[in-house]
Design a protein around this motif. Structure first.
Motif: not given
Length: 425
Positions: A20, A362, A365, A370, A372-374, A376-377, A380
Motif C-alpha cells: 500500500y 485513498i 481515489h 471513486e 466506493f474505493e475510498r 473500502f480502503l 480495509q
C-alpha cells in the motif's frame, strides 16, 4: 510471544503494508518523534500538594476511591516512573501549579516561584522527560464565586493575573533548564451556573487580563503559551467566559497556541474536524486527549473513533511538527497507574494507525471521485496487521507488550499501592 516471533511477524506486516506504499520502518521513526505529555493529576485525583485538607472545585469532579492514590511527591514520582517504564516513545510531564514542593509552608498562588518546582525539573532531567505547565485557577477561596481572570472584583482579578504571570515565568525557566519548550496552558473555570446578562463585561475583563499577562514575551525556544476553551462545567452550565469562539479569536490575533480538549465540546462535535481549520490560522496547536462520556467527564483515553480521527487529521495535514499532544483524564475508580498506561498507549496507538494509513492511495481515489474505493480502503486499513507493528515497536523500545501489562500493573499494586494510607497535612 518470543522476540523472534515478534520480529518475524513484523516482517510479514511490513511486507503487507509495502503493497500500500507504506514503509513501516519510517512510520516507527515518525512515531518515536511524537512526544506525549503525561498529566500528573491522574496519580492523585487532581489534589495537588498545597494542603490535603482542600478539595477540588471549579467545574472539576473526580469520582471513585480506588486504593493507591499518591499522597506525596515521592509517591507520585514513583507512580510516574512506573508508568514511563511501561510506555514506548518520548514523553513529557504536564504539571499543574498546585503540585509544587512547598514543604509544609503555606505559599499562596500569587507567590509561587521556580524553587517550588526545582525538584520536578531535576526529576525530569534524571528521567529524560520534558515538562509542560499549567496555572491552577481553581480549588481556591478566590475562585469560589466562579470567576478568576474575568472577576469584577479587581483584587481577585489581580491575584489571578499575578498567579498566571508567575506560572509563565516558571515555565520559561523550566524550558531553559531542560533545553526544550515548556508549554504553558491557561484554562480558567470562569462562568455562570444560571443566566448571566453581562457576558460582554466578563469577556472584556478576561481579554484585558490576558493582555496584561502576555505583556512579557518569552523566547519560544523555552516557553510557548496556549489557551484552552470549554463548553460548560459543573457550576458554569449556562455560560463559560472562555468559550471556544473567545479563545480561538484570541489565539489567532495574538499568535498563541489554541488548546483543543476533545472533552470540552458538544458531544456531537468532532474535534478532529477542527484541526485542518485552525491550522490555517495558528502556527501550532495543543491537544488535550481525553474521553468525554456524555459530558466533559475526562474518562481514560481509548482507541475509539474520536481519538483515531484526531490522530488521522494531524497526520493527514502533515502537522505532527505543529502539534503538541497531552493527555487530560482522571479516574479514581480504577487502578490509577493502569489508567495512565491504558490511556497513553491508546493515544500513541491512534497515531500509529494514522501513520500506517495509505493516505496517498485513498486521496488518489478521492480525487477521481471513486468514493466506493475510498470507503473500502478506509475500512480495509482498520484490519491491516498494525498490531504486529505495535508489538515490534514495544520490543524496539524495550518496554512491555500489551499481553504483559496487566500482570505488571497488578504486581505494582500489591507491592506499592495497597500499602498507602491517606496523608493529611
Amino acid at each position: 510471544m518470543s522476540n523472534q516471533t515478534i520480529i518475524e511477524t513484523y516482517k510479514l506486516a511490513k511486507d503487507v503494508y509495502s503493497k500500500y506504499g507504506i514503509d513501516t520502518d519510517k512510520v516507527l521513526e515518525s512515531l518515536q518523534n511524537l512526544s506525549i505529555s503525561l498529566h500528573c493529576w491522574q496519580a492523585d485525583d487532581v489534589g495537588g500538594f498545597e494542603t490535603k485538607a482542600s478539595s477540588i472545585g471549579g467545574g472539576i469532579q473526580v469520582t471513585g476511591n480506588y486504593p493507591g492514590k499518591a499522597n506525596t511527591v515521592e509517591e507520585m514520582r514513583a507512580d510516574l516512573e512506573k508508568v514511563l517504564s511501561l510506555l514506548p516513545g518520548n514523553h513529557k510531564l504536564n504539571l499543574h501549579a498546585i503540585y509544587g514542593e512547598f514543604n509544609g509552608e503555606m505559599v499562596d498562588r500569587d507567590q509561587i516561584e521556580v524553587k517550588h518546582f526545582q525538584g520536578w525539573i531535576d526529576w525530569a532531567k534524571r528521567n529524560n522527560v520534558g515538562i509542560d505547565f499549567n496555572a491552577t485557577c481553581f480549588s481556591h477561596p478566590k475562585a469560589e464565586d466562579g470567576f478568576t481572570l474575568s472577576s469584577k472584583d479587581e483584587e481577585v482579578r489581580k491575584f489571578w493575573i499575578e498567579h498566571v504571570k508567575r506560572c509563565r515565568e516558571i515555565s520559561n525557566e523550566i524550558g531553559k533548564q531542560l533545553g526544550q519548550p515548556c508549554i504553558h496552558n491557561t484554562w480558567i473555570p470562569d462562568g455562570s451556573k444560571d443566566m448571566c446578562v453581562d457576558r460582554l463585561g466578563h469577556r472584556t475583563l478576561l481579554k484585558a487580563s490576558l493582555d496584561e499577562i502576555f505583556e512579557t514575551e518569552y523566547d519560544s525556544k523555552y516557553m510557548k503559551d496556549a489557551v484552552e476553551s470549554k463548553l460548560f462545567g459543573i457550576g458554569s452550565e449556562s455560560m463559560v467566559v472562555g468559550s471556544y469562539d473567545f479563545y480561538l479569536g484570541y489565539a489567532i490575533k495574538n499568535n498563541k497556541l489554541i488548546c483543543l480538549d476533545n472533552g470540552h465540546f458538544h458531544p456531537t462535535e468532532q474535534v478532529g474536524d477542527k484541526i485542518s481549520s485552525v491550522l490555517q490560522f495558528v502556527d501550532e496547536i495543543l491537544l488535550h486527549m481525553t474521553r468525554g462520556v456524555r459530558w466533559d467527564s475526562d474518562h481514560v483515553v481509548t482507541l475509539n473513533d474520536e481519538s483515531t480521527l484526531i490522530a488521522q487529521e494531524v497526520v493527514r495535514a502533515g502537522a505532527l511538527d505543529k502539534t503538541n499532544v497531552g493527555l487530560d483524564f482522571f479516574d479514581a475508580s480504577i487502578n490509577r497507574v493502569g489508567a495512565y498506561v491504558t490511556g497513553c498507549r491508546a493515544a500513541r496507538k491512534a497515531f500509529l494507525l494514522a501513520l500506517l494509513e495509505p493516505t496517498d492511495l485513498i486521496k488518489a481515489h478521492e480525487e477521481k471521485g471513486e468514493n466506493f474505493e475510498r470507503m473500502f480502503l478506509l475500512e480495509q486499513a482498520k484490519s491491516l496487521p498494525w498490531g504486529a507493528v505495535w508489538d515490534y515497536y514495544c520490543l524496539q523500545q524495550q518496554t512491555a507488550l500489551d499481553s504483559e501489562i496487566i500482570d505488571v500493573v497488578q504486581d505494582y499494586e500489591k507491592s506499592h499501592l495497597l500499602h498507602r494510607g491517606e496523608v493529611l497535612v
